[in-house]
Design a protein around this motif. Sequence first.
Motif, short mmCIF file in Angstrom:
data_model
loop_
_atom_site.label_atom_id
_atom_site.label_comp_id
_atom_site.label_asym_id
_atom_site.label_seq_id
_atom_site.Cartn_x
_atom_site.Cartn_y
_atom_site.Cartn_z
N CYS A 112 0.84 -1.20 0.00
CA CYS A 112 0.00 0.00 0.00
C CYS A 112 0.88 1.25 0.00
O CYS A 112 2.02 1.21 0.45
CB CYS A 112 -0.87 -0.03 1.25
N SER A 132 0.55 3.58 2.01
CA SER A 132 0.87 3.90 3.40
C SER A 132 2.04 3.04 3.90
O SER A 132 2.84 3.50 4.72
CB SER A 132 -0.36 3.73 4.30
N HIS A 144 -1.52 -5.03 5.16
CA HIS A 144 -2.91 -4.93 5.64
C HIS A 144 -3.93 -5.13 4.52
O HIS A 144 -5.12 -4.98 4.74
CB HIS A 144 -3.13 -3.58 6.34
N GLU A 145 -3.46 -5.47 3.32
CA GLU A 145 -4.39 -5.72 2.20
C GLU A 145 -4.16 -7.15 1.76
O GLU A 145 -3.26 -7.40 0.96
CB GLU A 145 -4.04 -4.78 1.02
N GLU A 159 -9.44 -4.33 -0.19
CA GLU A 159 -9.18 -3.24 0.77
C GLU A 159 -8.98 -1.90 0.07
O GLU A 159 -9.69 -0.93 0.38
CB GLU A 159 -7.99 -3.63 1.66
ZN LIG Z 1 -3.88 0.23 2.29
#
Ligand SMILES: [Zn+2]
Length: 353
Positions: A37, A39, A69-70, A155
Amino acid sequence: MRAVLYHGREDVRVEEVDSTPLGPGDVRIDVEAAGICGSDLHEYAAGPIFMPEDPHPMTGASIPLRMGHEFAGRIMAVGDDVTEHAVGDPVVVNPIRYCGSCRYCTAGQQHLCASIALTGVSANGGGFAEQSVVPAESVVPLPESIPLRLGALVEPFSVALHAVRQADLTAGDSVAVFGAGPIGLAITQLARAAGATDLFVSEPRDARRERAADLGATTVDPTDTAPIHRIKRATDGGTDIAFEVAGIEQTYNDAITSTRRDGTVVVVSMFEGPVETHPNTVVMAERTIEGTMSYTAGDRNGSEFRSIIKLLDDGQLDPEQLITDTILLEAVPEGFESLRTPESEQIKILVEP
Ligand SMILES: [Zn+2]
Ligand SMILES: [Zn+2]
């Protein structure tokens, strides 16, 4: 098993780690794919930002911490108390962790929880690993009709859908998107699906602009054309809605002034620092500026995760369009390096452990 751990700025390591014990309310997932991501890249290049240096007040997690986190995968074990999921089920992980008792959680706005944490950012169980253990309420079933690896895109598409919902975008609206990274392109796809007519995308990188053009958007290169003039000329003074998805001062101000009077600007980016702006651009034109943060927590009716899964199943979105590379866990540090190069043609890199 192997996992990618974040130790600090420009320090991401592939390590052999012990597998996490399975609690009674947890599921263990055999990770199929996880996306890198923007981030994550921020944490790598300028962090730690959200990665906790001291134990997170709710989750207790701190760096070195497993990233990712994805992600999506297949359930390989369920805790004793888990009844709604079974071994073999394909699932996507909703990374939001929330306290359940603050004013936002009790009002059903768990994504604004006062002590929010994210799996792979500020909670354990990150998806850049062969396996992940997460609470059962974090998982969202994925139909077998959707390729499991594409589950990793649910996500980022949910982030985009939440932004589109914040804007109250309806059929016939004119829209400008500033920034065509993964979220900007996902917003462009969703704006199309929602019925946006005049759709403009401003983006300096050629490869990203070409993808936006493939989606039917009119593209603008802000390095050789002043995007607002072109957009204003073509839309009788400005679009109904603009999305700021680049996170810099120029796009923040351009997004505001590209909208018509009484227009709406949705700020999607995380900024690395303050920007200079003139409040009169908002005041005198009665514009509205909206923030948007992630998506609904957990798995519930009407949530962005469920809606995106339905839209994918229905063929209304093209997640493959965002994916520019698929790499192994070992290559994650190089993946970060390639994403941060300004001339990089990468958009979304998938990690397949
Ligand atoms: Zn993300
Ligand atoms: Zn809360």
